[in-house]
Design a protein around this motif. Structure first.
Motif, PDB file in Angstrom:
ATOM      1  N   GLN A 114       4.474  -1.109 -16.082  1.00  0.00           N
ATOM      2  CA  GLN A 114       4.000  -0.384 -14.900  1.00  0.00           C
ATOM      3  C   GLN A 114       3.018   0.686 -15.340  1.00  0.00           C
ATOM      4  O   GLN A 114       3.051   1.170 -16.465  1.00  0.00           O
ATOM      5  N   THR A 145      -2.614  -3.689  -9.640  1.00  0.00           N
ATOM      6  CA  THR A 145      -2.638  -2.502  -8.803  1.00  0.00           C
ATOM      7  C   THR A 145      -3.878  -1.668  -9.085  1.00  0.00           C
ATOM      8  O   THR A 145      -4.335  -1.588 -10.230  1.00  0.00           O
ATOM      9  N   THR A 181      -1.673  -2.748  -4.130  1.00  0.00           N
ATOM     10  CA  THR A 181      -1.046  -3.690  -5.048  1.00  0.00           C
ATOM     11  C   THR A 181      -0.916  -5.064  -4.395  1.00  0.00           C
ATOM     12  O   THR A 181      -0.563  -5.167  -3.216  1.00  0.00           O
ATOM     13  N   ASN A 223       1.130  -8.637  -5.410  1.00  0.00           N
ATOM     14  CA  ASN A 223       2.108  -9.206  -6.331  1.00  0.00           C
ATOM     15  C   ASN A 223       2.391 -10.664  -5.989  1.00  0.00           C
ATOM     16  O   ASN A 223       2.484 -11.038  -4.812  1.00  0.00           O
ATOM     17  N   GLN A 257      -5.435   2.257  -8.250  1.00  0.00           N
ATOM     18  CA  GLN A 257      -4.953   3.555  -7.790  1.00  0.00           C
ATOM     19  C   GLN A 257      -6.033   4.621  -7.903  1.00  0.00           C
ATOM     20  O   GLN A 257      -6.236   5.212  -8.956  1.00  0.00           O
ATOM     21  N   TYR A 282       0.857  -1.189   0.000  1.00  0.00           N
ATOM     22  CA  TYR A 282       0.000   0.000   0.000  1.00  0.00           C
ATOM     23  C   TYR A 282       0.890   1.235   0.000  1.00  0.00           C
ATOM     24  O   TYR A 282       1.864   1.318   0.757  1.00  0.00           O
ATOM     25  N   ASN A 295      -2.386   3.785  -3.517  1.00  0.00           N
ATOM     26  CA  ASN A 295      -2.006   2.704  -4.423  1.00  0.00           C
ATOM     27  C   ASN A 295      -2.102   1.370  -3.679  1.00  0.00           C
ATOM     28  O   ASN A 295      -1.397   1.153  -2.682  1.00  0.00           O
TER      29      ASN A 295
END
Length: 929
Positions: A616, A572, A555, A557, A574, A513, A553
């Protein structure tokens, strides 16, 4: 977006196939006989079937992530130490094996100067390309920059800037720690080459990524230089003084003074403690440090070069205060004076009212910069780690400028729009304070990890501008005499949390985060001065504006780490908020939600070949001048007005990198491909007003730049480099090329009547194509000849969807050159650097021949003294031409540069290094500590 998902899935399937293998993790640490850990040692693991190679990290640790056998051998080597071979027979299980520390003894033969002749010149370690410095021979006394110039994939410009695989290197480290706050030239142009073990180019994803291994986002190119183990203790000191004169004592009525230079560098290494002091005073257009700043767009082309007088001082410090506390930091100061003359031709693109501006300016600028950065690393135990980074910087300056402009309409018989001169006095002060803190906790369960990064900063910017206009003919736009006071403060706060949970021995889940909040408040007060000296506040040019940019943000992974590859796949989300308030407009409140995949994949075929893919997505906030809604009239013909209703941009970036080095042949090949697509791209809307505009006479004939969001922007680029040495690197051939394609967007608004009722708005798509291709051939014969011949060709052209006649949008440059050193009579050196520039498409350009040369003589015991006589710009033809193209203007500029001068310098060097502390010193034989 579907293509990105397809690539992500394909990469995941591929990595799963590679992952289908079993084995245990084998770790250990390498130390010297004093108990200190040895970073960058090489460990080779041999089994009956195959072998693999890793290197120790900065703390001396190494890891083999998948060892599928119980019996194997390790061969451990490090420069300056005797290699060892160990045989291991582990219990038959899959439990992680922690080997006993491996201790290497100093090699007295190596310490006496024996070099490794068959070492690989280049290696790949995941996101790191490592060059063995001993493979790139330079003469005694040379700096590491001279060796870097010979390394394939690295390019060094005449002013010392370095690009790696086509991308700018913007940070440098010494033994893995930032040096002089990352200032590249301060190290590469001063560190002796004979102290260096290797040079590494790292794709750095930040402190959190270095801890967790989760690498997402756009990596920063970092140059890391490691010192040889046999040079860990000692000192190096160098001082240079010189004096000379200009060939032409007076130019255009300006007296040219003599040339002078004074410089000193002191490096002191006592194992972990490293101290550097650097100082420089000169008026030869060389700089010790690089400082940047400023946030108003330059509508008159690229930043000028000019003639610079430099005064700078720097201090760098690193030490281990205890086993738990490590520190490193620096302070640098630069006080520069710059004299610049600039000629510019700017073609303003417009559907119906195109124009061309011819301008000339002279400028004297005084810049003062301070920069301080300190790092404190605290490791109280084996599972906790803290890092604190306080920073401070200051930039201030004074500018005195005289500017002359003539703006003409192109489609109405070159009718004059405006002709004026302007004098400008400006002062700027901008202090910046920052603090960041990183905490990492490693749990008992292997691989489980938590860290938090907190960063805050405050920047204050105070600026005073006093533009005074003298209108000769045509329209008078800006007020004749303005006093503009701008006071701006920006506060930022960032928080990043990361939790890493192992799923298996090679797979992990990361939950991340990030919160970022930037708040800016600015007062812009404009007073006009009447002929009688009365000062009046202009409410139409004054404003109080505040805006806030907030991103959250989230995310998730999934990561696989193997000896051969590192793979991260994630997603992600946002949400972004941009809000603003102004005394002149209603409040704004914009919320956007972005969603994108995350991809990072590196596959190491061997330590000589690797493939990497990255994707990204990231938001980008508009800056102050793009948002504040009041007109900035400091440039009469080119006022600027922000748009408080702007949305933040969102960039989708995709990159592919492939590197290959020929085993034993020395051949190297790099290729980088990148593509960026931007949603809500912030573009210019240039509003061109007729000469008879009456609704606001100040805008009559002016080109007002506004901003708005647009779709359709993207850019793509490709870079390659190929090198082939032979005959033990005596001869080398280099090819490199870069292609960039930009699909730029702008809006062109033409006001066709005097009241602004009749207007046309056109969307202009400017397809800009830039191509460069170069070839170099080097000859390196130690103590005889070090020479290079080169040729390059570049083209910069654009095609606009809005037709624009009588405009040259095709610029070409051919550069032919040769440079080198001829060594003769044992201690004499003749250096030359010649280039021939051939310009096409530039207005009023010449094709200069530029030759710099010097004759040098080494003297005194161990050649510690050097006497040099230099002649710069032998033919006195040093000129500079550049072009910039975007979707609303095409600009060509020529700038003054330092002409022919003569310089005589004397340099003294003292150095003494050993591989261990001398007897009696702390940490040495018979010493304390």
């Amino acid at each position: 977006m579907r293509r990105l998902h397809f690539l992500s899935v394909a990469a995941l399937l591929f990595s799963m196939q590679v992952y289908a293998q079993t084995g245990r993790q084998v770790t250990g640490v390498v130390k010297d006989s004093t108990g200190a850990t040895l970073p960058w040692a090489t460990i080779k693991l041999f089994t009956d079937k195959d072998s693999s190679v890793v290197a120790t990290n900065s703390t001396g640790r190494f890891t083999f992530s998948s060892v599928s056998v119980n019996q194997f051998s390790l061969v451990v080597t490090s420069l300056g130490y005797q290699g060892v071979k160990r045989r291991y027979n582990l219990a038959p299980n899959n439990i992680t094996a922690e080997l006993d520390p491996i201790v290497l003894k100093s090699d007295p033969i190596t310490l006496q100067g024996v070099t490794v002749t068959n070492a690989n010149a280049v290696k790949i370690r995941e996101d790191t390309i490592e060059y063995n410095a001993s493979a790139y021979k330079v003469r005694e006394g040379a700096v590491i920059e001279d060796a870097i110039k010979k390394m394939p994939g690295l390019e060094v410009s005449n002013d010392g800037n370095i690009t790696a695989q086509g991308k700018q290197v913007n940070k440098v480290r010494l033994n893995g720690k930032d040096y002089m706050a990352g200032d590249v030239k301060s190290l590469t142009r001063n560190l002796p080459a004979n102290l260096v073990q290797n040079v590494q180019v790292i794709n750095d994803y930040g402190d959190q990524a270095n801890i967790t291994g989760i690498k997402i986002g756009d990596p920063q190119k970092v140059l890391n230089i490691n010192i040889r183990k046999d040079k860990n203790h000692g000192y190096f000191g160098q001082g240079t003084v010189g004096s000379g004169r200009d060939a032409v004592r007076e130019t255009a009525g300006i007296k040219n003074g003599g040339r002078y230079v004074g410089a000193t560098n002191v490096f002191s290494f006592q194992d972990k403690r490293q101290i550097t002091i650097s100082g420089d005073v000169n008026n030869t257009n060389t700089s010790l440090f690089t400082f940047t700043g400023g946030d108003r767009p330059n509508v008159f082309g690229p930043d000028p070069k000019g003639i610079t007088t430099t005064r700078s001082l720097g201090f760098n410090y690193r030490d281990d205060w205890s086993k738990k506390v490590k520190v490193y930091g620096s302070y640098s100061l630069a006080d520069n004076s710059v004299y610049t003359t600039l000629k510019t031709v700017q073609n303003n693109i417009s559907g119906q009212l195109p124009s061309v501006q011819n301008s000339n300016s002279t400028e004297n600028t005084q810049n003062l910069n301070h920069r301080f950065k300190f790092n404190i690393e605290y490791k109280p135990d084996t599972v906790n780690y803290f890092k604190f980074i306080p920073t401070f910087s200051y930039s201030g300056g004074r500018t005195d400028q005289n500017f002359a402009s003539r703006l003409q309409a192109q489609n109405i018989g070159n009718t004059l729009i405006s002709d004026y001169t302007r004098s400008l006095l400006s002062h700027t002060k901008a202090p910046n304070f920052g603090l960041s803190a990183l905490y990492n906790h490693r749990f008992r369960k292997r691989g489980r990890n938590f860290n938090v990064l907190l960063a805050s900063g405050t920047t204050r910017n105070k600026q005073y501008q006093n533009p005074v206009y003298n209108y000769l003919e045509g329209n008078a736009n800006a007020p004749v005499n303005q006093m503009i006071n701008t006071s701006r403060r920006t506060d930022s706060l960032g928080l990043s949390l990361s939790y890493l949970e192992p799923i298996s021995k090679k797979t992990y889940l990361e939950f991340n985060y990030q919160y970022h909040n930037v708040q800016t408040g600015a007062d812009r007060l404009t007073d006009t001065v009447a002929g009688a000296g009365d000062v009046n506040r202009d409410p139409n040019l004054s404003n109080d504006y505040n805006f806030n940019f907030i991103t959250n943000n989230f995310t998730v992974n999934y990561q696989v780490i193997d000896q051969k590859y590192n793979f991260t796949l994630g997603v992600t989300a946002q949400p972004t908020l941009l809000k603003g308030s102004s005394s002149a407009t209603a409040p704004t409140h914009k919320t956007i939600f972005n969603f994108s995949p995350v991809l990072h994949y590196v596959y190491n075929f061997s330590d000589l070949q690797a493939l990497a893919l990255d994707y990204q997505g990231a938001s980008n906030s508009p800056v102050y001048y793009q948002l504040q809604p009041v007109i900035d009239f400091s440039e009469a013909s080119y006022p600027i007005q922000g748009n408080a209703d702007l949305l933040p941009e969102y960039n989708n970036n995709f990159q592919i990198r492939y590197n290959k080095f020929g085993d034993g042949t020395g051949k190297t090949f790099f290729v980088n491909l990148s593509f960026t697509q931007t949603d809500h791209k912030i573009v210019a809307n240039t509003v061109t007003y007729p000469r008879n505009y009456k609704a606001d006479p100040r805008l009559a004939g002016a080109i007002l730049t506004k901003y708005q969001n647009a779709s359709g922007f993207y850019n793509a680029s490709a870079y390659y480099a190929f090198a082939k040495p032979w005959a033990k690197r005596r001869y080398s051939l280099f090819f490199n090329g870069k292609v960039t394609y930009n699909n730029n967007i702008s809006y062109l608004t033409d006001v066709l009547d005097s009241l602004g009722i009749d207007q046309t708005v056109q969307k202009n798509i400017a397809k800009n194509f830039v191509l460069s291709q170069g070839v170099r051939f080097r000859v390196d014969i130690p103590e005889v000849l070090d020479a290079e011949a080169s040729a390059s060709y570049s083209i910069n052209q654009s095609k606009n969807s809005v037709a624009h006649a009588n405009i040259d949008n095709n610029f070409q440059t051919i550069t032919l050159g040769t440079n080198g050193n001829l060594y003769f009579l044992k201690n004499w050196t003749l250096n030359y650097n010649y280039s021939k520039m051939i310009y096409e498409g530039f207005s009023g350009s010449t094709n200069p021949n530029i030759l710099n040369t010097y004759l040098e003589r080494r003297f005194l015991k161990n050649n510690i003294g050097t006497l040099r006589f230099s002649v710069y710009d032998v033919f006195s033809e040093n000129t500079g031409f550049t072009s910039t193209q975007n979707a609303y203007a095409i600009t060509q500029s020529s700038v003054n540069r330092l002409g022919r001068y003569y310089l005589l310098t004397i340099t003294l060097r003292l150095q003494k290094f050993v591989g261990r502390p001398p007897r009696g010193m702390p940490g040495g034989p018979g010493g304390g500590g």
